[in-house]
Design an enzyme around this catalytic site. Sequence first.
Site, short mmCIF file in Angstrom:
data_model
loop_
_atom_site.label_atom_id
_atom_site.label_comp_id
_atom_site.label_asym_id
_atom_site.label_seq_id
_atom_site.Cartn_x
_atom_site.Cartn_y
_atom_site.Cartn_z
N ASP A 94 0.80 -1.49 0.36
CA ASP A 94 0.17 -0.13 -0.21
C ASP A 94 0.78 1.00 -0.74
O ASP A 94 1.36 1.47 1.17
CB ASP A 94 -0.63 -0.31 1.68
CG ASP A 94 -2.56 0.91 0.70
OD1 ASP A 94 -2.34 1.91 0.27
OD2 ASP A 94 -3.03 0.57 1.49
N ASP A 188 -3.02 4.91 -2.60
CA ASP A 188 -3.91 5.10 -1.59
C ASP A 188 -4.01 6.65 -2.33
O ASP A 188 -3.37 7.48 -2.62
CB ASP A 188 -2.75 5.72 -0.34
CG ASP A 188 -4.34 5.64 1.09
OD1 ASP A 188 -4.88 5.46 0.38
OD2 ASP A 188 -3.98 7.29 1.20
N GLU A 240 -6.63 3.63 -5.50
CA GLU A 240 -8.00 4.79 -4.60
C GLU A 240 -8.97 5.65 -5.00
O GLU A 240 -7.83 6.43 -5.26
CB GLU A 240 -7.78 4.29 -2.94
CG GLU A 240 -8.61 4.14 -2.61
CD GLU A 240 -8.34 5.31 -1.12
OE1 GLU A 240 -9.71 4.92 -0.36
OE2 GLU A 240 -7.19 5.88 -0.79
N HIS A 314 -10.46 -1.98 5.35
CA HIS A 314 -10.04 -1.07 6.54
C HIS A 314 -10.50 0.01 6.45
O HIS A 314 -10.66 0.61 8.16
CB HIS A 314 -8.80 -1.18 6.43
CG HIS A 314 -8.04 -0.37 5.73
ND1 HIS A 314 -8.02 -0.68 4.08
CD2 HIS A 314 -7.37 0.95 5.63
CE1 HIS A 314 -7.37 0.84 3.42
NE2 HIS A 314 -7.15 1.26 4.73
N ASP A 315 -11.57 0.90 6.09
CA ASP A 315 -12.01 1.95 6.12
C ASP A 315 -13.57 1.72 5.70
O ASP A 315 -14.25 3.11 6.26
CB ASP A 315 -11.98 3.13 4.49
CG ASP A 315 -10.54 3.16 5.27
OD1 ASP A 315 -9.79 3.33 6.31
OD2 ASP A 315 -9.89 3.82 3.57
#
Length: 538
Positions: A94, A188, A240, A314-315
Amino acid sequence: MNRLPIVYQIYPRSFMDSNGDGIGDVNGIRSKLDYLKDLGIDMIWLTPIFISPQKDNGYDVADYRNIDPLFGTMEDVESLIQEAKERGIGIMFDMVLNHSSTEHEWFKKALTDQKYRDYYIFKDKPTNWVSKFGGNAWEYVEDLDAYYLHLFDKTQADLNWENEEVFEEIAGIVNFWLDKGITGLRFDVINLISKPDVYEDDYEGDGRRFYTDGPRVHEYLRKLNRATYGRREGIVTVGEMSSTSVEQGVRYAMKSSEELSTIFNFHHLKVDYKNNKKWEVQDVDFQMFKDLMKEWQDSMQEHDAHMSLFLNNHDQPRAVSRFADDKNYPYESATMLAGMMQLMRGMPYIYQGEEIGLPNAYFNDMKDYRDVESLNYYDILRETKSHEEAIEIVMDRSRDNSRTPIPWNHDVNYGFTEGTPWIGFSKYPNLQTVEDNLNNEKTVLKFYKALIKLRKESETIDKGSVEFILHEHPEIIAYHREYNGEQISVFCNFYGREVSLDLKEFKEASVILSNYDVKYIDEKDSLSPFEILCLRRV
């Protein structure tokens, strides 16, 4: 690999702890590689494990080329890459390249050195933009009498991609990890890296329209592709995309664009946002969900591009608690949602714990929360709401819902750690563990294994076209996949009540996946609560 990989996302601090400090780590992941191989996945995506002050759980990077001691050593990571490779599993890192931590040496030097000040975005006069974590998006530095931009927490200063030296640093970091043997890159909030030529106040919104999908973002991504992963064979990339449009999403993912393999978009995860605001709650708008999935699937197909298939990360709150009924139909809910998403066209993702139907945290005390966004927004909510109202919203929306540790077994701390876990376990009653899923006859885990096996074996699911049917049906989402004369049809009941469904035209079809153990469809004229039925015709 000729097909799209199946990716398993790991949030390292909550996966498995090997040294008893209460925080999951790289060696904990290594200890579970056989479990992941048995599940059938092709790639592990790790959220950031770089050196970080952990203000945003690692998305505030202080050193991109070294491993945070919280998670282990460089040697541990090198061993993970090698041991995963031996099992046919790639590692995806990431990369947080829109911003760095204010603890990064670049930012520290920026406070006294103009060269490094140009690594960031400093302005004499701020705009009225709002940070995505709440509050002003600019932080004042008294010694410089200037403000720096932080679209996220004030400890996450946005990098200046206009600066060629910054780009060279970033390309060097990406190549450093590719040289270590990783085969996947997740970028990200990568569509925020290009800022506007002119910074101005936003009197219509929070500022995002000025920096989302900015003027040079496609140029920057093509440039990064050519300087790093585009030079190598077999590298999988995913961007993302925060608040992007379907038109922009297609551009990022089209092969001819030479930017990214695939993208994450989040529109389908905002269908329970009242007034399109995360911290205002409403029931899921099912028709909006269907409309969005059709729009994105159709657009990606039209341009030979691919999107990521996911409901969890995870968000996000846990999908089984958010979209379905984790209390009355936990198995049916988890399996229907899994099949519905992962049989579509694109690259499937499984977020740790999803494969055992792990539900939300159900924390009803703010002392249980760790997420900076949740803590900030609780305070904001309390300005206009009671404690009871505010905590109810946080329970629905908090990112900590997805960050509770994996319950491996029924030993102390569910086998996750011998120490005190950094965050508590889900307070859901009778929490199911991985061990329960392995040992019991009918489990979410066993359904996931069957789903993964089907996807790996079926060219139609991997390569086939997608066509949505029954689009106006208020309770069912359904679609056909077709390839080389084979048709696979997927029917999903999105609700906890029986729904009539005419399947006469499918009487010659075979059942290839069911969460109700349906073998034949001769007499079938309805779908049970949260049922998924997958049929094959040639």
